[in-house]
Write a protein that holds these residues in place. Sequence first.
Motif: not given
Ligand SMILES: Cc1cc2nc3c(=O)[nH]c(=O)nc-3n(C[C@H](O)[C@H](O)[C@H](O)COP(=O)(O)OP(=O)(O)OC[C@H]3O[C@@H](n4cnc5c(N)ncnc54)[C@H](O)[C@@H]3O)c2cc1C
Length: 414
Positions: A15, A34, A42-43, A46-47, A49, A224, A379-384
């Motif tokens: 994201i 970061d 979390t990125s 994931n699966a 999708g 942070v 949630g479950h759809i962050g990549l999407i």
């Molecule tokens: C098993 C599983 C399967 C999934 N399958 C899919 C799928 O098929 N398709 C799909 O679309 N989504 C899927 N998802 C969901 C998707 O992975 C997440 O919604 C997405 O990765 C979230 O992205 P993000 O950037 O918000 O979070 P993250 O990737 O977690 O990035 C947030 C970042 O913020 C950093 N951070 C947090 N607090 C601080 C701080 N205070 N200081 C510095 N850095 C900080 C963290 O270190 C982290 O790197 C799945 C998730 C799981 C667990």
Amino acid sequence: MAGNGTVTVIGAGIIGLCCASYIQRHGRQVRVVDSVPPGRGTSFGNAGGLSSGACVPIAMPGIVKQIPKWLLDPEGPLVVRPGYLLKALPWLLQFIGSAKPERVERSADAILALTRPLFENLIPLARDAGVEGLIKRVGQLHLYSTDAAFAGDARGREMRLRRGLKLDILGAEEIRQMEPDLAPIFRHAVYFPDHGHCADPLGLSEGLAAELARRGGEIVQARVNDLEVGPDGVRAIVTEAGTLPVDELVIAAGAWSHGLAARLGHKVPLESQRGYHAMLAAPNVGPRRNVQWTERKFIATPMEAGVRFAGTVEIAGLDAAPDYRRADVLLKQGMDMFPGLKGGEVSRWMGHRPCIPDSVPVIGRSPTVRNVTFAFGHGHIGLICASTTGRLVAEIVSGAKPSIDPAPYRVDRF
Ligand SMILES: Cc1cc2nc3c(=O)[nH]c(=O)nc-3n(C[C@H](O)[C@H](O)[C@H](O)COP(=O)(O)OP(=O)(O)OC[C@H]3O[C@@H](n4cnc5c(N)ncnc54)[C@H](O)[C@@H]3O)c2cc1C
């Protein structure tokens, strides 16, 4: 160095990286901060999708009846750690409350606005970064081994059809032709021809981060710890690497974002739905595309580095140690799905899905703190949703006309 309108993004997950990439394309300097390297939250696991027709929230009418069955099954898709139940209760009640039919329809429209333009918004970023080849537009299958489960998902199918999404219903023989390695236990499937998957989610994030840096963006690895807030908004972020001045701030810190939002006076119901994966590095058999075993609620994906089985929901908060038995269950169920599956090293992983009760993320400006924009809770759809979120955030930050209506994602809607 920050200054001259530099935009600081907290979070180098998919994201934060999509936000930073689009903000950069609006001519602004970006700095991404970061505590871990890009894409390692979390990125990472994931699966993969990429469902441009995803619109069905997790909390659907009837879910309450299914929860006890899932909780009682040691290999079921849902676990709540007893020690965490009381803490999670308010969120769980909001989750159940959001399963009302009229709320589900509203959420579905808000989710679809983010998912529908997924490829249109993601492909240009991936192409510039030289990682377009990771995006496989080969469709997606939802599989059902029982008539009851297929019938039970009728509302979800109807919601998609009503919104003009393409899907085909397949029987056992068509399933076998599409996915010949599958066990012959699947009686029904829904095929989504417009969907696809990313064959290396970490590679995608790393590619976007490298392109960001090539274009002059700065990536800082530091946690942070606090935000310095003045009368004119956030003045600086306080990190392990020192205090960094801020002109504009985007909070895209995934499952950790609510602490930062709370520091600015916004109370957001964000809970980690911990998920796991197990991977087999050199599988002899496996899926051709992203396939979901719907009753068991897990997904098998052909990745560049092997086959990945990803899923399960564990409610246990951000700090509890992973329970890799959850990943072992996924591998076992994957072997039920693909009989005779073997090959190579097994790896296991756990990550934190950043979940809002109604499955609708928080995107948009803080109504009270002038220079802060939020992008979390996917949630479950962050990549999407990442590419459309990134585009929308960049439009908001630069004052351009938003390509989609930002109203449903407001931070003050709770
Ligand atoms: C098993 C599983 C399967 C999934 N399958 C899919 C799928 O098929 N398709 C799909 O679309 N989504 C899927 N998802 C969901 C998707 O992975 C997440 O919604 C997405 O990765 C979230 O992205 P993000 O950037 O918000 O979070 P993250 O990737 O977690 O990035 C947030 C970042 O913020 C950093 N951070 C947090 N607090 C601080 C701080 N205070 N200081 C510095 N850095 C900080 C963290 O270190 C982290 O790197 C799945 C998730 C799981 C667990």
